[in-house]
Enzyme design. Structure first.
Site, PDB file in Angstrom:
ATOM      1  CE  LYS A   1      41.532   1.384   2.723  1.00 15.07           C
ATOM      2  NZ  LYS A   1      41.494   1.931   4.168  1.00 15.07           N
TER       3      LYS A   1
ATOM      4  CE1 TYR B   1      41.054   2.901  -0.635  1.00 14.97           C
ATOM      5  CE2 TYR B   1      39.579   1.526  -1.634  1.00 14.97           C
ATOM      6  CZ  TYR B   1      39.959   2.306  -0.515  1.00 14.97           C
ATOM      7  OH  TYR B   1      39.226   2.441   0.694  1.00 14.97           O
TER       8      TYR B   1
ATOM      9  CB  THR C   1      36.949  -0.532   1.386  1.00 18.20           C
ATOM     10  OG1 THR C   1      36.226  -0.308   0.296  1.00 18.20           O
ATOM     11  CG2 THR C   1      38.253  -1.233   1.198  1.00 18.20           C
TER      12      THR C   1
ATOM     13  CD  GLU D   1      36.741  -0.322  -5.318  1.00 16.84           C
ATOM     14  OE1 GLU D   1      37.747  -1.010  -5.827  1.00 16.84           O
ATOM     15  OE2 GLU D   1      35.711  -0.234  -5.634  1.00 16.84           O
TER      16      GLU D   1
HETATM   17  P1  NAP Z   1      39.298  10.626   2.851  1.00 18.32           P
HETATM   18  O1  NAP Z   1      37.986  11.881   2.975  1.00 18.32           O
HETATM   19  O2  NAP Z   1      39.969  10.449   1.719  1.00 18.32           O
HETATM   20  O3  NAP Z   1      40.259  10.761   4.042  1.00 18.32           O
HETATM   21  C1  NAP Z   1      41.327  10.131   4.045  1.00 18.32           C
HETATM   22  C2  NAP Z   1      42.308  10.805   5.208  1.00 18.32           C
HETATM   23  O4  NAP Z   1      43.536  10.235   5.222  1.00 18.32           O
HETATM   24  C3  NAP Z   1      42.490  12.410   4.789  1.00 18.32           C
HETATM   25  O5  NAP Z   1      42.570  13.323   5.582  1.00 18.32           O
HETATM   26  C4  NAP Z   1      44.298  12.269   4.262  1.00 18.32           C
HETATM   27  O6  NAP Z   1      45.073  13.317   4.547  1.00 18.32           O
HETATM   28  C5  NAP Z   1      44.747  11.123   5.261  1.00 18.32           C
HETATM   29  N1  NAP Z   1      46.185  10.671   4.487  1.00 18.32           N
HETATM   30  C6  NAP Z   1      46.330  10.290   3.235  1.00 18.32           C
HETATM   31  N2  NAP Z   1      47.613   9.798   3.374  1.00 18.32           N
HETATM   32  C7  NAP Z   1      48.070   9.822   4.464  1.00 18.32           C
HETATM   33  C8  NAP Z   1      49.208   9.781   5.119  1.00 18.32           C
HETATM   34  N3  NAP Z   1      50.475   9.155   4.316  1.00 18.32           N
HETATM   35  N4  NAP Z   1      49.524   9.949   6.278  1.00 18.32           N
HETATM   36  C9  NAP Z   1      48.689  10.541   7.037  1.00 18.32           C
HETATM   37  N5  NAP Z   1      47.315  10.781   6.652  1.00 18.32           N
HETATM   38  C10 NAP Z   1      47.133  10.442   5.323  1.00 18.32           C
HETATM   39  O7  NAP Z   1      38.413   9.255   3.235  1.00 18.32           O
HETATM   40  P2  NAP Z   1      37.291   8.823   3.946  1.00 18.32           P
HETATM   41  O8  NAP Z   1      36.108   8.793   2.852  1.00 18.32           O
HETATM   42  O9  NAP Z   1      37.065   9.520   5.111  1.00 18.32           O
HETATM   43  O10 NAP Z   1      37.367   7.330   4.167  1.00 18.32           O
HETATM   44  C11 NAP Z   1      38.049   6.918   5.517  1.00 18.32           C
HETATM   45  C12 NAP Z   1      38.902   5.499   5.543  1.00 18.32           C
HETATM   46  O11 NAP Z   1      37.637   4.852   5.252  1.00 18.32           O
HETATM   47  C13 NAP Z   1      39.910   5.410   4.430  1.00 18.32           C
HETATM   48  O12 NAP Z   1      40.749   4.696   4.800  1.00 18.32           O
HETATM   49  C14 NAP Z   1      39.067   4.928   3.460  1.00 18.32           C
HETATM   50  O13 NAP Z   1      39.736   4.109   2.469  1.00 18.32           O
HETATM   51  C15 NAP Z   1      37.982   4.088   3.990  1.00 18.32           C
HETATM   52  N6  NAP Z   1      36.779   3.613   3.331  1.00 18.32           N
HETATM   53  C16 NAP Z   1      36.017   4.739   2.978  1.00 18.32           C
HETATM   54  C17 NAP Z   1      34.661   4.433   2.467  1.00 18.32           C
HETATM   55  C18 NAP Z   1      33.755   5.584   1.666  1.00 18.32           C
HETATM   56  O14 NAP Z   1      32.733   5.311   1.107  1.00 18.32           O
HETATM   57  N7  NAP Z   1      34.086   6.842   2.298  1.00 18.32           N
HETATM   58  C19 NAP Z   1      34.094   3.028   2.358  1.00 18.32           C
HETATM   59  C20 NAP Z   1      35.039   2.069   2.841  1.00 18.32           C
HETATM   60  C21 NAP Z   1      36.529   2.605   3.228  1.00 18.32           C
HETATM   61  P3  NAP Z   1      44.651  14.627   3.641  1.00 18.32           P
HETATM   62  O15 NAP Z   1      43.369  15.375   4.176  1.00 18.32           O
HETATM   63  O16 NAP Z   1      45.888  15.738   4.042  1.00 18.32           O
HETATM   64  O17 NAP Z   1      44.862  14.553   2.197  1.00 18.32           O
HETATM   65  N1  GDD Z   2      35.032   9.258  -8.958  1.00 22.16           N
HETATM   66  C1  GDD Z   2      34.356   9.401 -10.040  1.00 22.16           C
HETATM   67  N2  GDD Z   2      34.475  10.313 -10.790  1.00 22.16           N
HETATM   68  N3  GDD Z   2      33.606   8.181 -10.285  1.00 22.16           N
HETATM   69  C2  GDD Z   2      32.851   7.956 -11.272  1.00 22.16           C
HETATM   70  C3  GDD Z   2      32.809   9.307 -12.271  1.00 22.16           C
HETATM   71  C4  GDD Z   2      33.598  10.347 -11.947  1.00 22.16           C
HETATM   72  O1  GDD Z   2      33.538  11.130 -12.847  1.00 22.16           O
HETATM   73  N4  GDD Z   2      31.984   8.865 -13.073  1.00 22.16           N
HETATM   74  C5  GDD Z   2      31.547   7.695 -12.782  1.00 22.16           C
HETATM   75  N5  GDD Z   2      32.381   7.207 -11.876  1.00 22.16           N
HETATM   76  C6  GDD Z   2      32.055   5.924 -11.315  1.00 22.16           C
HETATM   77  C7  GDD Z   2      33.215   5.065 -10.831  1.00 22.16           C
HETATM   78  O2  GDD Z   2      33.835   4.665 -12.192  1.00 22.16           O
HETATM   79  C8  GDD Z   2      32.902   4.103 -10.023  1.00 22.16           C
HETATM   80  O3  GDD Z   2      32.096   2.810 -10.624  1.00 22.16           O
HETATM   81  C9  GDD Z   2      31.517   4.777  -9.184  1.00 22.16           C
HETATM   82  O4  GDD Z   2      31.170   6.100 -10.022  1.00 22.16           O
HETATM   83  C10 GDD Z   2      32.023   5.386  -7.449  1.00 22.16           C
HETATM   84  O5  GDD Z   2      33.193   5.904  -7.698  1.00 22.16           O
HETATM   85  P1  GDD Z   2      33.766   6.886  -6.660  1.00 22.16           P
HETATM   86  O6  GDD Z   2      32.806   7.729  -5.933  1.00 22.16           O
HETATM   87  O7  GDD Z   2      35.222   7.303  -6.930  1.00 22.16           O
HETATM   88  O8  GDD Z   2      33.723   5.623  -5.307  1.00 22.16           O
HETATM   89  P2  GDD Z   2      34.278   4.322  -5.223  1.00 22.16           P
HETATM   90  O9  GDD Z   2      33.168   3.171  -5.306  1.00 22.16           O
HETATM   91  O10 GDD Z   2      35.274   3.907  -6.446  1.00 22.16           O
HETATM   92  O11 GDD Z   2      35.287   4.339  -4.133  1.00 22.16           O
HETATM   93  C11 GDD Z   2      34.715   4.619  -2.734  1.00 22.16           C
HETATM   94  O12 GDD Z   2      34.089   3.637  -2.017  1.00 22.16           O
HETATM   95  C12 GDD Z   2      35.043   2.606  -1.543  1.00 22.16           C
HETATM   96  C13 GDD Z   2      34.011   1.483  -0.805  1.00 22.16           C
HETATM   97  O13 GDD Z   2      33.334   0.740  -1.985  1.00 22.16           O
HETATM   98  C14 GDD Z   2      35.734   5.263  -2.017  1.00 22.16           C
HETATM   99  O14 GDD Z   2      35.224   5.751  -0.846  1.00 22.16           O
HETATM  100  C15 GDD Z   2      36.745   4.264  -1.589  1.00 22.16           C
HETATM  101  O15 GDD Z   2      37.635   4.701  -0.527  1.00 22.16           O
HETATM  102  C16 GDD Z   2      35.872   3.089  -0.802  1.00 22.16           C
HETATM  103  O16 GDD Z   2      36.740   2.077  -0.222  1.00 22.16           O
END
Ligand code: NAP
Ligand code: GDD
Length: 348
Positions: free
Chosen positions: A161, A157, A129, A131
């Site tokens: 990661k 987190y 990620t 992050e």
């Molecule tokens: P997500 O919607 O939060 O999905 C994560 C999944 O992991 C959920 O289905 C959750 O299960 C499962 N999980 C959590 N704890 C577990 C455990 N102990 N054992 C087995 N499964 C478990 O995340 P996503 O947005 O699809 O992201 C997919 C991956 O990419 C994650 O690793 C995230 O950190 C990474 N990532 C995401 C982004 C982004 O912007 N979306 C960016 C960079 C990296 P439940 O459904 O049961 O909760």
């Molecule tokens: N969640 C959330 N809720 N974020 C907020 C809010 C709120 O009410 N208000 C402001 N924010 C700001 C957070 O402080 C952060 O700066 C930004 O919105 C994005 O927050 P998220 O949408 O929670 O995403 P993230 O950037 O922290 O993390 C996501 O992206 C990562 C990749 O850069 C997640 O998907 C991570 O799993 C992923 O790795």
């Protein structure tokens, strides 16, 4: 013979997109889900309705024995490790569990493959990620963070990661595994969980438009994110595992926008104009009729914030031929339109 793919986190946002992509490409798809889900469990039923082609296996990322049994039973050609505690804000509240699942869970998955004797044949994708870059004053993105940029995670987190990232590289170097890390910047869409800021906003805008909500409370409005569409990003994951050699790749759009901008575009999508007044915790977003629609609630601030994320996807574009299709306005539009349909009384 069809290739077999095992996807952890198949119930999450990316898991759904990836499962469909793999199925469309002719794979046998297996998905890891956690908990005590029996076939009659409503969540299990819902997942099966959504992806009837996928075989679901109960296993927790914390449970090496269950993961090993799953790998031995399936004999996958490719494993996509998407499961994680993925909410940055939550990781501050439960840092130990985050380290176990998001960090050590990666090791468990890699060990399950190695203990099954598949380390030379099974390809592995780790969901790294942006992050991990985090960033402080000396570590600003410039033209965008790339594969060689310095890491400085700013949350439990991000730190977890980073362990997952390096242990994946270590298994590549130690055991010759075809193990690749996708360093993905934020990607969103209609499957995004409502705890993430984009979906929280798109849902609230739909509800405000339909009259079932008055105002949305947010935290930091000034942080900037490089937001793409999840459907585009799972294509990049798959492409990484089709390369002759394993490697690490940034997937990003190369653009960055504030939370305020996301709000403005989202309200604009339903014909509302948002203007800002006040500063810091007193900031308010006001609509064209003077009604307050966005408020700041410090409860959503984080102990340490990542102020700006901007990625440089040049390597993925050149080597993988990957390109994002959906732009920022297109992303906001598809999310708001989806939530308008979902929230509309007729939708139920
Ligand atoms: P997500 O919607 O939060 O999905 C994560 C999944 O992991 C959920 O289905 C959750 O299960 C499962 N999980 C959590 N704890 C577990 C455990 N102990 N054992 C087995 N499964 C478990 O995340 P996503 O947005 O699809 O992201 C997919 C991956 O990419 C994650 O690793 C995230 O950190 C990474 N990532 C995401 C982004 C982004 O912007 N979306 C960016 C960079 C990296 P439940 O459904 O049961 O909760
Ligand atoms: N969640 C959330 N809720 N974020 C907020 C809010 C709120 O009410 N208000 C402001 N924010 C700001 C957070 O402080 C952060 O700066 C930004 O919105 C994005 O927050 P998220 O949408 O929670 O995403 P993230 O950037 O922290 O993390 C996501 O992206 C990562 C990749 O850069 C997640 O998907 C991570 O799993 C992923 O790795």
């Amino acid at each position: 013979m069809a290739k077999k793919a095992l996807v952890t986190g198949i119930a999450g946002q990316d898991g759904g997109h990836l499962a469909k992509l793999l199925h469309d490409k002719g794979y046998e798809v297996y998905g890891v889900v956690r908990g005590q889900m029996e076939a009659s469990h409503p969540r299990y039923k819902k997942l099966k309705e959504e992806m009837p082609y996928a075989e679901l296996i109960m296993a927790d990322l914390l449970d090496l024995s269950a993961l090993t049994r799953a790998v031995q039973a399936i004999g996958p050609d490719e494993v996509y490790n998407l499961a994680a505690i993925s909410h940055v804000g939550y990781s501050f509240r439960d840092p130990v569990l985050t380290a176990d699942v998001t960090g050590k869970g990666v090791l468990n998955m890699l060990e399950a493959i190695r203990l099954s004797g598949l380390e030379k044949t099974c390809r592995f994708y780790q969901a790294s990620t942006s992050e991990m870059f985090g960033g402080l004053d000396y570590n600003r993105p410039g033209d965008g963070y790339d594969e060689d940029s310095q890491f400085h995670p700013r949350s439990p987190y991000g730190v977890a990661k980073l362990y997952g990232h390096w242990i994946t590289k270590n298994y590549r170097e130690s055991y010759g595994m075809h193990a690749s890390c996708g360093i993905l910047f934020n990607h969103e869409g209609d499957r995004r969980g409502p705890e993430f800021v984009t979906r929280k906003i798109s849902q609230a805008v739909a509800r405000i438009k339909l009259g079932t909500q008055d105002v949305i409370e947010l935290g930091n409005l000034d942080s900037k994110r490089d937001w793409g569409y999840a459907g585009d990003y799972v294509e990049g994951m798959w492409r990484m595992l089709q390369q002759d050699k394993p490697d690490d790749y940034v997937l990003a759009t190369g653009e960055t926008h504030t939370i305020r901008e996301f709000c403005e575009l989202a309200f604009g999508q339903v014909g509302m104009t948002l203007t800002w007044r006040g500063a810091d915790e007193k900031t308010e977003g006001v609509d064209q009729d003077g009604v307050v629609r966005v408020k700041v609630n410090p409860e959503f601030y984080r102990p340490a914030e990542v102020d700006i994320l901007l990625g440089n996807p040049t390597k993925a574009e050149k080597v993988l031929g990957w390109k994002r299709e959906v732009d920022f306005p297109g992303l906001v539009k598809l999310m708001v339109e989806h939530d308008l349909r979902l929230e509309s009384p007729r939708a139920v």
